[in-house]
Scaffold this motif. Sequence first.
Motif, PDB file in Angstrom:
ATOM      1  N   THR A 393       0.817  -1.220   0.000  1.00  0.00           N
ATOM      2  CA  THR A 393       0.000   0.000   0.000  1.00  0.00           C
ATOM      3  C   THR A 393       0.850   1.269   0.000  1.00  0.00           C
ATOM      4  OG1 THR A 393      -0.145  -0.123   2.430  1.00  0.00           O
ATOM      5  CG2 THR A 393      -1.944  -1.102   1.152  1.00  0.00           C
ATOM      6  N   PHE A 394       1.839   1.323   0.867  1.00  0.00           N
ATOM      7  CA  PHE A 394       2.639   2.543   1.000  1.00  0.00           C
ATOM      8  C   PHE A 394       3.548   2.763  -0.204  1.00  0.00           C
ATOM      9  CE2 PHE A 394       6.499   4.759   2.335  1.00  0.00           C
ATOM     10  CZ  PHE A 394       5.972   5.908   2.899  1.00  0.00           C
ATOM     11  N   VAL A 395       4.220   1.722  -0.644  1.00  0.00           N
ATOM     12  CA  VAL A 395       5.195   1.878  -1.730  1.00  0.00           C
ATOM     13  C   VAL A 395       4.535   2.385  -3.012  1.00  0.00           C
ATOM     14  CG1 VAL A 395       6.859   0.665  -3.196  1.00  0.00           C
ATOM     15  CG2 VAL A 395       6.790   0.205  -0.729  1.00  0.00           C
ATOM     16  N   PRO A 396       3.412   1.800  -3.471  1.00  0.00           N
ATOM     17  CA  PRO A 396       2.783   2.344  -4.692  1.00  0.00           C
ATOM     18  C   PRO A 396       2.340   3.798  -4.551  1.00  0.00           C
ATOM     19  CG  PRO A 396       1.939   0.147  -4.223  1.00  0.00           C
ATOM     20  CD  PRO A 396       2.729   0.565  -3.022  1.00  0.00           C
ATOM     21  N   VAL A 397       1.923   4.203  -3.338  1.00  0.00           N
ATOM     22  CA  VAL A 397       1.509   5.593  -3.135  1.00  0.00           C
ATOM     23  C   VAL A 397       2.683   6.543  -3.357  1.00  0.00           C
ATOM     24  CG1 VAL A 397       0.762   7.243  -1.363  1.00  0.00           C
ATOM     25  CG2 VAL A 397      -0.428   5.062  -1.615  1.00  0.00           C
ATOM     26  N   MET A 398       3.886   6.100  -3.002  1.00  0.00           N
ATOM     27  CA  MET A 398       5.042   6.983  -3.087  1.00  0.00           C
ATOM     28  C   MET A 398       5.611   7.099  -4.492  1.00  0.00           C
ATOM     29  SD  MET A 398       5.212   8.153  -0.093  1.00  0.00           S
ATOM     30  CE  MET A 398       6.785   9.012  -0.105  1.00  0.00           C
ATOM     31  N   ILE A 399       5.257   6.191  -5.385  1.00  0.00           N
ATOM     32  CA  ILE A 399       5.824   6.233  -6.738  1.00  0.00           C
ATOM     33  C   ILE A 399       5.494   7.544  -7.461  1.00  0.00           C
ATOM     34  CG2 ILE A 399       5.663   5.181  -9.036  1.00  0.00           C
ATOM     35  CD1 ILE A 399       5.611   2.454  -7.669  1.00  0.00           C
ATOM     36  N   PRO A 400       4.239   8.024  -7.445  1.00  0.00           N
ATOM     37  CA  PRO A 400       3.982   9.325  -8.097  1.00  0.00           C
ATOM     38  C   PRO A 400       4.794  10.470  -7.487  1.00  0.00           C
ATOM     39  CG  PRO A 400       1.922   8.189  -7.651  1.00  0.00           C
ATOM     40  CD  PRO A 400       2.994   7.425  -6.943  1.00  0.00           C
ATOM     41  N   LEU A 401       5.075  10.384  -6.186  1.00  0.00           N
ATOM     42  CA  LEU A 401       5.873  11.430  -5.554  1.00  0.00           C
ATOM     43  C   LEU A 401       7.291  11.449  -6.115  1.00  0.00           C
ATOM     44  CD1 LEU A 401       5.991  13.641  -3.393  1.00  0.00           C
ATOM     45  CD2 LEU A 401       6.709  11.902  -1.758  1.00  0.00           C
ATOM     46  N   LEU A 402       7.845  10.266  -6.387  1.00  0.00           N
ATOM     47  CA  LEU A 402       9.193  10.202  -6.954  1.00  0.00           C
ATOM     48  C   LEU A 402       9.218  10.805  -8.356  1.00  0.00           C
ATOM     49  CD1 LEU A 402      10.261   6.612  -5.823  1.00  0.00           C
ATOM     50  CD2 LEU A 402      10.726   8.797  -4.703  1.00  0.00           C
ATOM     51  N   VAL A 403       8.167  10.557  -9.122  1.00  0.00           N
ATOM     52  CA  VAL A 403       8.075  11.174 -10.447  1.00  0.00           C
ATOM     53  C   VAL A 403       8.011  12.690 -10.312  1.00  0.00           C
ATOM     54  CG1 VAL A 403       6.695  11.351 -12.547  1.00  0.00           C
ATOM     55  CG2 VAL A 403       6.959   9.129 -11.419  1.00  0.00           C
ATOM     56  N   LEU A 404       7.232  13.157  -9.342  1.00  0.00           N
ATOM     57  CA  LEU A 404       7.043  14.594  -9.150  1.00  0.00           C
ATOM     58  C   LEU A 404       8.306  15.279  -8.647  1.00  0.00           C
ATOM     59  CD1 LEU A 404       4.919  16.899  -9.162  1.00  0.00           C
ATOM     60  CD2 LEU A 404       4.412  16.285  -6.781  1.00  0.00           C
ATOM     61  N   LEU A 405       9.152  14.563  -7.904  1.00  0.00           N
ATOM     62  CA  LEU A 405      10.350  15.167  -7.347  1.00  0.00           C
ATOM     63  C   LEU A 405      11.246  15.770  -8.415  1.00  0.00           C
ATOM     64  CD1 LEU A 405      11.599  12.807  -4.465  1.00  0.00           C
ATOM     65  CD2 LEU A 405      10.768  15.147  -4.293  1.00  0.00           C
ATOM     66  N   ALA A 406      11.271  15.156  -9.585  1.00  0.00           N
ATOM     67  CA  ALA A 406      12.104  15.678 -10.663  1.00  0.00           C
ATOM     68  C   ALA A 406      11.408  16.788 -11.437  1.00  0.00           C
ATOM     69  CB  ALA A 406      12.500  14.550 -11.609  1.00  0.00           C
ATOM     70  N   ILE A 407      10.091  16.683 -11.603  1.00  0.00           N
ATOM     71  CA  ILE A 407       9.362  17.647 -12.438  1.00  0.00           C
ATOM     72  C   ILE A 407       9.048  18.936 -11.684  1.00  0.00           C
ATOM     73  CG2 ILE A 407       7.253  18.017 -13.769  1.00  0.00           C
ATOM     74  CD1 ILE A 407       7.120  15.004 -14.227  1.00  0.00           C
ATOM     75  N   GLY A 408       8.592  18.816 -10.432  1.00  0.00           N
ATOM     76  CA  GLY A 408       8.107  19.968  -9.685  1.00  0.00           C
ATOM     77  C   GLY A 408       9.072  21.141  -9.613  1.00  0.00           C
ATOM     78  N   PRO A 409      10.347  20.922  -9.229  1.00  0.00           N
ATOM     79  CA  PRO A 409      11.265  22.061  -9.121  1.00  0.00           C
ATOM     80  C   PRO A 409      11.528  22.786 -10.435  1.00  0.00           C
ATOM     81  CG  PRO A 409      12.098  20.186  -7.875  1.00  0.00           C
ATOM     82  CD  PRO A 409      10.945  19.686  -8.690  1.00  0.00           C
ATOM     83  N   LEU A 410      11.218  22.183 -11.577  1.00  0.00           N
ATOM     84  CA  LEU A 410      11.446  22.818 -12.875  1.00  0.00           C
ATOM     85  C   LEU A 410      10.263  23.652 -13.334  1.00  0.00           C
ATOM     86  CD1 LEU A 410      13.185  19.859 -14.742  1.00  0.00           C
ATOM     87  CD2 LEU A 410      14.263  21.886 -13.762  1.00  0.00           C
ATOM     88  N   LEU A 411       9.148  23.579 -12.607  1.00  0.00           N
ATOM     89  CA  LEU A 411       7.984  24.388 -12.962  1.00  0.00           C
ATOM     90  C   LEU A 411       8.118  25.780 -12.364  1.00  0.00           C
ATOM     91  CD1 LEU A 411       5.153  21.765 -12.313  1.00  0.00           C
ATOM     92  CD2 LEU A 411       5.912  22.610 -14.547  1.00  0.00           C
ATOM     93  N   PRO A 412       7.772  26.821 -13.101  1.00  0.00           N
ATOM     94  CA  PRO A 412       7.834  28.175 -12.549  1.00  0.00           C
ATOM     95  C   PRO A 412       6.672  28.423 -11.587  1.00  0.00           C
ATOM     96  CG  PRO A 412       6.976  28.246 -14.777  1.00  0.00           C
ATOM     97  CD  PRO A 412       7.372  26.820 -14.520  1.00  0.00           C
ATOM     98  N   TRP A 413       6.828  29.487 -10.777  1.00  0.00           N
ATOM     99  CA  TRP A 413       5.753  29.871  -9.874  1.00  0.00           C
ATOM    100  C   TRP A 413       4.582  30.449 -10.664  1.00  0.00           C
ATOM    101  CZ3 TRP A 413       6.026  28.280  -5.015  1.00  0.00           C
ATOM    102  CH2 TRP A 413       7.284  28.034  -4.450  1.00  0.00           C
ATOM    103  N   LYS A 414       3.405  30.281 -10.144  1.00  0.00           N
ATOM    104  CA  LYS A 414       2.140  30.851 -10.606  1.00  0.00           C
ATOM    105  C   LYS A 414       1.583  30.148 -11.834  1.00  0.00           C
ATOM    106  CE  LYS A 414      -0.256  35.248 -11.186  1.00  0.00           C
ATOM    107  NZ  LYS A 414      -0.118  36.719 -11.268  1.00  0.00           N
ATOM    108  N   ARG A 415       2.383  29.996 -12.888  1.00  0.00           N
ATOM    109  CA  ARG A 415       1.870  29.356 -14.103  1.00  0.00           C
ATOM    110  C   ARG A 415       3.044  28.703 -14.827  1.00  0.00           C
ATOM    111  NH1 ARG A 415      -2.719  29.947 -16.837  1.00  0.00           N
ATOM    112  NH2 ARG A 415      -3.270  31.790 -15.616  1.00  0.00           N
ATOM    113  N   GLY A 416       2.863  27.447 -15.229  1.00  0.00           N
ATOM    114  CA  GLY A 416       3.940  26.742 -15.906  1.00  0.00           C
ATOM    115  C   GLY A 416       3.442  25.968 -17.101  1.00  0.00           C
ATOM    116  N   ASN A 417       4.396  25.319 -17.754  1.00  0.00           N
ATOM    117  CA  ASN A 417       4.094  24.495 -18.923  1.00  0.00           C
ATOM    118  C   ASN A 417       4.695  23.121 -18.688  1.00  0.00           C
ATOM    119  OD1 ASN A 417       4.330  23.202 -21.561  1.00  0.00           O
ATOM    120  ND2 ASN A 417       3.714  25.182 -22.412  1.00  0.00           N
ATOM    121  N   LEU A 418       3.828  22.125 -18.509  1.00  0.00           N
ATOM    122  CA  LEU A 418       4.296  20.794 -18.178  1.00  0.00           C
ATOM    123  C   LEU A 418       5.181  20.223 -19.279  1.00  0.00           C
ATOM    124  CD1 LEU A 418       4.191  18.478 -16.134  1.00  0.00           C
ATOM    125  CD2 LEU A 418       2.132  17.643 -17.277  1.00  0.00           C
TER     126      LEU A 418
END
Length: 664
Positions: A393-418
């Motif tokens: 249960t816990f491990v599958p929940v964390m997989i999307p977070l690992l994907v987000l860890l790389a993408i999130g910091p590259l998005l600008p504040w307020k409005r971004g382009n995925l």
Amino acid sequence: MIAEIGHYALALAFFVALAQTVVPLYGAARRDPALMGFAAPAASAQFLCIAISFGALTHAFVTSDFSVSNVAENSHSLKPLLYKISGVWGNHEGSMLFWVLILALFGFAVAAFGRQLPESLKARVISIQGLIGLAFLGFILLTSNPFERLDPAPLDGRDLNPLLQDPGLAFHPPMLYVGYVGFSLAFSFAMAALIEGKVDPAWARWVRPWTLAAWTFLTAGITLGSWWAYYELGWGGWWFWDPVENASFMPWLAGTALLHSAIVVEKRDALKAWTILLAIITFSLSLMGTFLVRSGILTSVHAFAVDPERGLYILGILIVAVGGSLTLFAVRAPALKASGLFAPVSREGGLVLNNLILSVATATVFIGTLYPLFLDAMTGDKVSVGAPFFNATFVPVMIPLLVLLAIGPLLPWKRGNLRVAIEKLWVSALFTVVVAGGIFVLADDAPLAPVLGFGFAAWVAGGVVTELAERIRLFRVPLTDSLRRVFSLPGAAYGMSLAHIGIAIFICGATGETNWTRELVVNSKPGDTLSLGQYELVLESVDRTQGPNYFADTATLSVSKNGAPFAVLHPERRLYPVQQMPTTEAAIRSGIAGDLYVAIGEGSAAQGIIVRVWVKPLVPWIWVGALMMVIGGLFSLSDRRLRVGAPKRSTRRPGGPAVAEGAD
């Protein structure tokens, strides 16, 4: 006499805490500067009183004053000095005294370093800290007096639990308590903000360093506890999903969400109510951990076996704290209007998703930990919820977070382009494919789990490198300019990068250990040879040795690797005669590729002893990854912008405009 002074100081601290609770809170309501100013000296006085009390108890342990019941129950004259000192917090009464000492220390820290806080907010924060201290000081004085005397005094003590007589357990509880109790400040800031009806970016900036400090120490405490369990208990594992382990892990997850949520409040003046709620939940989970350890409802090597009536008292504190804070939140939260708007695809949107995932993960651990207790209380049925449930249960929940860890910091504040953010990660994606493919091809046995584990670790690490390259505009400006940017980056940027790299390293270590561990358990006599993988171990001898307060059977094993001499290991099985309790002291040879782990069980040289051998790949990476997260937290704390009162005062050049330093 010194013990009586400690008891008196503890009682005095109770009345100081009462004044600290009432006077500043009343003064803030009346806007009376004199009454609000009472908060700081009251917090200092409470800390001094509790420090004197703690010093008196420490003196009793160090001098082996067995007329004090707590010392007689938890110490022994032959115990080494380090464990006499750690014995102060290695029991229920002493640990609770240490708990309120840390609580008072944080209140004192706000009084000393919160000079730039608004007087009303500072008074209310210190007042709430005093209220928490009042509740627990009352608990200690009424049910858990650490200075109770024995008459006549015994000649010697019953000794400390042998499992706790270890350097790891000497430092693990203090780190854990600073983390647990540190979240009380986030709670106090949240309550003060609700009372005032004001949450703004300045409030978030004041909360973040205290929350970050608590998170850093809690990370260190959990890591030390895991490391101790790994080498001390002799079972070869580093995490068991034990309910008491989970009790410290849940506030860590919620605290991680709180840290990221506070960033959105600071940057965009949004997520105010959610951040307040997270502060309440995080400290509530810390209180729940205190309840679980001391209520008597759990059986664990981490738990204190105490009278359940004490657990009822802590449960009462928990109910009042959680119920009262949530009631205040329900009344005041609708007035906390967000003024900052942002698009779903943005840095803020990524942090919101981060919070949602961490909240689901926390709920998963909460349900798995408490469901057996609720079921037992309601029906009497006993069920065991262990590693299979949490892994599924816990491990599958964390997989999307690992994907987000790389993408999130590259998005600008307020409005971004995925699409643009993902395109920047092409190197990270390529690195991920290479690493995952290499594991699949090169490993002797590479099922899906290690391929995915190392693949996600590579993705996170690649994302960190990409984000740093974007910050210094690598290959887009002259190299000298990029180097100049490297040295001008704020500490928080390096802290985030180190913490995320630490997560990647941790994933590699956990994946390698979980999927590639090999084990051998045999009954051996001196002269026998054991083979496991590349290693051959020869049991040379089993000797009886004596320590300061224990006897031990010590085995000597000569180890060769691929035919060449590699190491000589000396695992022990100890017996502490005072408590008639055996313990296992594993012998571990560590390297960058993993550990060779050897433990011995019952037996004798004549009849043979049980020898357990594990080859555990990449286990040191677990500790290195966690250590990097701690260092990342410390780096972030070094950033002036994350400290209370961080911005420097304005300076004015002759004939020129004022210049403010340290602004975002």
